[in-house]
Scaffold this active site. Structure first.
Site, PDB file in Angstrom:
ATOM      1  N   VAL A   1      -7.047   5.664   2.893  1.00 56.03           N
ATOM      2  CA  VAL A   1      -5.943   5.844   3.835  1.00 56.03           C
ATOM      3  C   VAL A   1      -5.955   4.735   4.879  1.00 56.03           C
ATOM      4  CG1 VAL A   1      -5.046   7.327   5.678  1.00 56.03           C
ATOM      5  CG2 VAL A   1      -5.736   8.330   3.493  1.00 56.03           C
TER       6      VAL A   1
ATOM      7  N   VAL B   1      -4.670   1.412   3.438  1.00 57.84           N
ATOM      8  CA  VAL B   1      -3.215   1.345   3.290  1.00 57.84           C
ATOM      9  C   VAL B   1      -2.522   1.360   4.646  1.00 57.84           C
ATOM     10  CG1 VAL B   1      -1.192   2.565   2.393  1.00 57.84           C
ATOM     11  CG2 VAL B   1      -3.257   2.369   0.999  1.00 57.84           C
ATOM     12  N   GLU B   2      -3.040   2.153   5.571  1.00 56.59           N
ATOM     13  CA  GLU B   2      -2.399   2.293   6.875  1.00 56.59           C
ATOM     14  C   GLU B   2      -2.489   1.015   7.713  1.00 56.59           C
ATOM     15  OE1 GLU B   2      -0.588   4.543   8.188  1.00 56.59           O
ATOM     16  OE2 GLU B   2      -0.888   6.357   6.997  1.00 56.59           O
ATOM     17  N   SER B   3      -3.668   0.410   7.754  1.00 54.30           N
ATOM     18  CA  SER B   3      -3.874  -0.687   8.713  1.00 54.30           C
ATOM     19  C   SER B   3      -4.647  -1.878   8.171  1.00 54.30           C
ATOM     20  CB  SER B   3      -4.621  -0.147   9.939  1.00 54.30           C
ATOM     21  OG  SER B   3      -5.963   0.204   9.579  1.00 54.30           O
TER      22      SER B   3
END
Length: 341
Positions: free
Chosen positions: A239, A242-244
Site C-alpha cells: 500500500v 503504491v500510495e507514495s
C-alpha cells in the site's frame, strides 16, 4: 421469433454457425471453451497458455484473489443501461449478452471465454437455480444462445436482445446451464488465509520478521504495525509503495499526506497526530486496513475502501466505479505479489 430475417436475424444466424464451429469472429485466438484464467486487470491473457490448457484437458479454474460473486455483480451493474449491440465488446458502443459477462469478470481480472456456449462450460456446474449464488453464470437454450449473471432472488443482469439494453430482469425461463466461476465471501476469505498465510489477518510475528521485507524502507515499522493490528507487513508495504513510493513527505492534490497518504480527517480519526511521521502513518494505515478487512472480509474491497472510503464500497456494493479506485486495487495486488505476498 419472427419469420423475417433482417440484419439482426442474419447476425444471429452467423453467431449460431460460429458457435457450432467453435469460432469467435472477434478474437480468433480466444481461449478454448470452458477455460477460465485469472490475471491482473488490464493485461492480456496468454493464448499459448489457453492452448496448453486445452491440449492437456484443463478446463476450469475457480478465481481466487479475494474476488466474490458479489464483486462480479457489482462489476456487471456498472454497465446497466448500455445498449445491446451484437458482436460488440466495447461498452462505449454497446455490448451483447456474452460480452457483458466477459467484461464483468474481466474487470475483476478473471478471463472467461467470449461466446455464450463457451461460458456455459466455464467454472464449475451448479445443480439448480435454488443452489445458485450471486455472480453465477446463467445460460439458456440448446444450443446455448443467451447468458446472464445471477443476482439472487430469481433476478439476473443481462443484455437481452437488439433494441434493448443491459438491465436487471426476472429469470422467467429455467437455465439450461448454471456455472460458478468464483467462490462466495466465506470461501474466498478461507482461500486468502490459506494462500497468503493469513496475510491479511494473522499476526506478522507468526510469518517472520523484517527479513521478509529486505530492501523495503521502514521494514521494521511495517512488521511492528502488522503485529499490532494483525495485518500482513507485506500488504502494508505494498500500500505504501503504491500510495507514495515510500515517501514520508508526499502530498497528493487532494491533500492526502505522508507515506500512507492519509487525509487529515482520516488521520485524526485514527489517532495519527502527524501523518508525515512514517511510524505514526504506518500504524495508522495498519489500523485502517485491519478495520476494512474485518468489515468487508475481502482484500480487494478492503483496498477499495482504503482508496475511496468504506461508504463508497457499501454504496456501490463492491469496488466503486471510479477510475482511480479501479486502477488502485490491482496496483496494490501487483505490488503485494512482487513482495511475495
Amino acid at each position: 421469433m419472427t419469420g423475417m430475417m433482417g440484419v439482426s436475424g442474419v447476425l444471429s444466424r452467423i453467431q449460431e454457425l460460429q458457435a457450432q464451429l467453435g469460432l469467435d469472429p472477434l478474437n480468433p485466438d480466444a481461449a478454448a471453451a470452458g477455460t477460465v484464467t485469472t490475471r491482473q486487470p488490464g493485461t492480456n491473457g496468454s493464448t499459448f497458455a489457453s492452448a496448453l490448457a486445452n491440449a492437456t484437458g484443463g478446463g476450469t479454474l475457480t478465481a481466487g484473489g479475494g474476488v466474490t460473486g458479489n464483486d462480479v455483480v457489482s462489476a456487471a451493474k456498472k454497465y446497466l443501461g448500455t445498449p445491446y449491440v451484437f458482436g460488440s465488446t466495447n461498452p462505449d458502443k454497446g455490448l451483447d449478452c456474452s460480452a457483458l459477462v466477459q467484461k464483468a469478470f474481466g474487470d475483476l481480472g478473471i478471463e472467461v471465454p467470449r461466446l455464450s456456449h463457451q461460458q456455459a462450460r466455464a467454472g464449475q456446474p451448479v445443480a439448480s437455480l435454488a443452489q445458485a449464488r450471486p455472480g453465477d453464470i446463467l445460460a439458456f437454450n440448446s444450443p446455448v444462445d443467451h447468458v446472464g449473471i445471477y443476482l439472487g432472488n430469481n433476478k439476473m443482469i443481462a443484455a437481452p436482445k437488439p433494441g434493448d439494453h443491459v438491465k436487471i430482469q426476472t429469470v422467467w425461463e429455467k437455465p439450461t446451464h448454471i456455472r460458478r466461476v468464483v467462490s462466495d465471501t466465506a470461501e474466498v476469505a478461507a482461500q486468502n488465509i490459506a494462500a497468503q498465510g493469513a496475510a491479511a489477518l494473522r499476526p506478522a510475528s507468526l510469518r517472520g520478521g523484517s527479513e521478509a521485507l529486505t530492501g523495503v524502507p521502514y521494514a521494521d515499522v511495517f512488521v511492528r504495525a502488522g503485529n499490532k493490528y494483525g495485518v500482513s507487513p507485506k500488504l502494508l508495504a505494498a500500500v505504501a509503495k503504491v500510495e507514495s513510493g515510500y515517501n514520508p513527505e508526499a502530498v497528493s492534490k487532494a491533500g492526502a499526506r505522508g507515506i500512507m497518504q492519509l487525509m487529515p480527517g482520516t488521520a485524526k480519526g485514527l489517532g495519527v497526530d502527524n501523518a508525515f511521521d512514517p511510524e505514526q502513518a504506518i500504524f495508522g494505515g495498519a489500523k485502517l486496513l485491519a478495520r476494512n478487512l474485518r468489515e468487508f472480509k475481502s482484500l480487494p474491497l478492503a483496498l477499495a475502501a482504503y482508496n475511496a472510503g468504506g461508504g463508497a464500497v457499501k454504496r456501490y456494493g463492491g469496488i466503486p466505479p471510479y477510475s482511480e479506485t479501479q486502477a488502485y486495487v490491482p496496483k496494490v495486488q501487483k505490488a503485494l505479489a512482487a513482495l511475495g505476498g
